[in-house]
Design a protein around this motif. Structure first.
Motif, PDB file in Angstrom:
ATOM      1  N   VAL A 116     -36.915 -18.037 -16.802  1.00 54.96           N
ATOM      2  CA  VAL A 116     -38.460 -18.125 -17.016  1.00 54.96           C
ATOM      3  C   VAL A 116     -39.348 -18.743 -16.002  1.00 54.96           C
ATOM      4  N   ILE A 117     -40.439 -17.760 -15.921  1.00 55.00           N
ATOM      5  CA  ILE A 117     -41.421 -17.895 -14.926  1.00 55.00           C
ATOM      6  C   ILE A 117     -42.703 -17.512 -15.403  1.00 55.00           C
ATOM      7  N   SER A 118     -43.596 -18.180 -15.123  1.00 55.14           N
ATOM      8  CA  SER A 118     -44.842 -18.074 -15.536  1.00 55.14           C
ATOM      9  C   SER A 118     -45.795 -17.408 -14.435  1.00 55.14           C
ATOM     10  N   GLY A 119     -45.458 -15.966 -14.178  1.00 59.03           N
ATOM     11  CA  GLY A 119     -46.010 -15.191 -13.226  1.00 59.03           C
ATOM     12  C   GLY A 119     -44.990 -14.131 -12.899  1.00 59.03           C
ATOM     13  N   CYS A 120     -45.513 -13.338 -11.937  1.00 57.41           N
ATOM     14  CA  CYS A 120     -44.947 -11.975 -11.765  1.00 57.41           C
ATOM     15  C   CYS A 120     -43.998 -12.081 -10.176  1.00 57.41           C
ATOM     16  N   LEU A 134     -22.900   3.956 -13.648  1.00 54.84           N
ATOM     17  CA  LEU A 134     -24.142   3.691 -12.940  1.00 54.84           C
ATOM     18  C   LEU A 134     -24.025   2.392 -12.399  1.00 54.84           C
ATOM     19  N   HIS A 135     -24.842   2.158 -11.288  1.00 56.84           N
ATOM     20  CA  HIS A 135     -24.985   1.012 -10.405  1.00 56.84           C
ATOM     21  C   HIS A 135     -26.256   0.429 -10.355  1.00 56.84           C
ATOM     22  N   PHE A 136     -26.243  -0.738 -10.367  1.00 58.60           N
ATOM     23  CA  PHE A 136     -27.573  -1.661 -10.375  1.00 58.60           C
ATOM     24  C   PHE A 136     -27.833  -2.508  -9.511  1.00 58.60           C
ATOM     25  N   ALA A 137     -28.979  -2.833  -8.894  1.00 55.37           N
ATOM     26  CA  ALA A 137     -29.126  -4.051  -8.117  1.00 55.37           C
ATOM     27  C   ALA A 137     -30.757  -4.525  -8.573  1.00 55.37           C
ATOM     28  N   TRP A 138     -30.543  -5.805  -8.322  1.00 57.05           N
ATOM     29  CA  TRP A 138     -31.826  -6.617  -8.854  1.00 57.05           C
ATOM     30  C   TRP A 138     -32.152  -8.018  -8.384  1.00 57.05           C
ATOM     31  N   PHE A 139     -33.136  -8.579  -8.370  1.00 59.66           N
ATOM     32  CA  PHE A 139     -33.280  -9.967  -8.071  1.00 59.66           C
ATOM     33  C   PHE A 139     -33.613 -10.861  -9.082  1.00 59.66           C
ATOM     34  N   THR A 140     -33.199 -12.031  -8.984  1.00 61.87           N
ATOM     35  CA  THR A 140     -33.572 -12.916 -10.334  1.00 61.87           C
ATOM     36  C   THR A 140     -33.650 -14.409  -9.576  1.00 61.87           C
ATOM     37  N   GLY A 141     -34.519 -15.351 -10.070  1.00 59.57           N
ATOM     38  CA  GLY A 141     -34.623 -16.709  -9.683  1.00 59.57           C
ATOM     39  C   GLY A 141     -34.369 -17.691 -10.807  1.00 59.57           C
ATOM     40  N   GLY A 142     -33.405 -17.182 -11.349  1.00 62.43           N
ATOM     41  CA  GLY A 142     -32.991 -18.013 -12.524  1.00 62.43           C
ATOM     42  C   GLY A 142     -31.700 -19.160 -11.882  1.00 62.43           C
TER      43      GLY A 142
END
Length: 259
Positions: A116-120, A134-142
């Motif tokens: 949950v973040i109020s912004g991008c 398939l292989h995936f990579a990503w960032f999260t700040g949760g």
């Protein structure tokens, strides 16, 4: 774009389609819901006529995170982006077309991070393919923070083997080598003395997604960020990134040989 209602197009990605035409996705101000966010559009070229048939394929999307368009060896068209879920959750979402872009599946989160973040956060996802899926990579700040990896063996219906890449990392990119190995790069925040810095990390995973090597491409004296990479052969990738040494910014690259 001939539609005058479209005045804000951003964060596009482009790929060659199985019929030889090009496909493109992008974030657009046009959407059919009043909720915050952007619409995700898809269009294809029609020979010399250029891009035609622009259409909304998902909404709402995080307004400033990079998108990813990928065509697999079975001619499925995959789209990966950061969605806005239940008005406030900004997690990575996957949709796929099994009819060469005529229609797309319902959105599925690659991971229920519930961030949950109020912004991008200005950091998009990445995907690649090898013989194992398939292989995936990503960032999260949760609750879980940093760069993560997952894979899917059923065309994105389910996601397995979620694993941390770097708790301090962001802006991940990944590719697959001809031997099936998956290479991930990212930039990683650090502190040198009392000054913030960034360096480029790299991880190699085998074809099943298990980590086999993790190291850094830049030293603590170079401020480096936003890496991209491309495979060259069975063992070698080229990695480029923005860097700053002292007061001089520049673009640098390295050939990474992985054996």
């Amino acid at each position: 774009m001939t539609d005058t209602a479209s005045y804000d197009q951003r964060y596009y990605d482009i790929a060659l389609l199985p019929n030889g035409e090009a496909g493109i996705i992008w974030l657009d101000n046009r959407k059919t819901v009043t909720k915050e966010g952007s619409g995700l559009y898809f269009a294809t070229t029609n020979g010399k006529n250029g891009f035609e048939n622009a259409r909304l394929i998902s909404q709402p999307c995080c307004q400033c995170c990079r998108t990813d368009l990928f065509v697999d060896k079975k001619e499925n068209v995959h789209v990966l982006y950061r969605g806005i879920i239940q008005d406030s959750i900004r997690d990575m979402v996957h949709i796929v077309s099994t009819n060469k872009g005529q229609s797309f599946s319902a959105p599925e989160r690659i991971s229920n991070d519930n961030w949950v973040i109020s912004g991008c956060p200005h950091t998009g996802p990445a995907l690649t393919e090898n013989a194992d899926g398939l292989h995936f990579a990503w960032f999260t700040g949760g609750k879980k923070h940093g760069c993560f990896y997952t894979r899917s063996t059923d065309n994105g219906a389910t996601f397995i083997m979620q694993d941390s890449v770097s708790a301090a990392g962001s802006h991940p990119q990944l590719t697959s080598l001809t031997n099936g190995n998956v290479v991930i790069v990212w930039d990683e925040s650090m502190t040198i003395g009392n000054k913030p810095g960034k360096k480029i990390g790299i991880q190699v995973r085998n074809k099943e997604g298990r980590s086999e090597l993790r190291t850094y491409l830049t030293d603590d004296n170079t401020l480096a960020s936003y890496p991209v990479l491309s495979p060259l052969n069975e063992h070698t990738s080229i990695v480029a990134y923005t860097a700053k040494s002292g007061d001089k910014p520049f673009v640098s690259y390295q050939l990474v040989d992985i054996k």
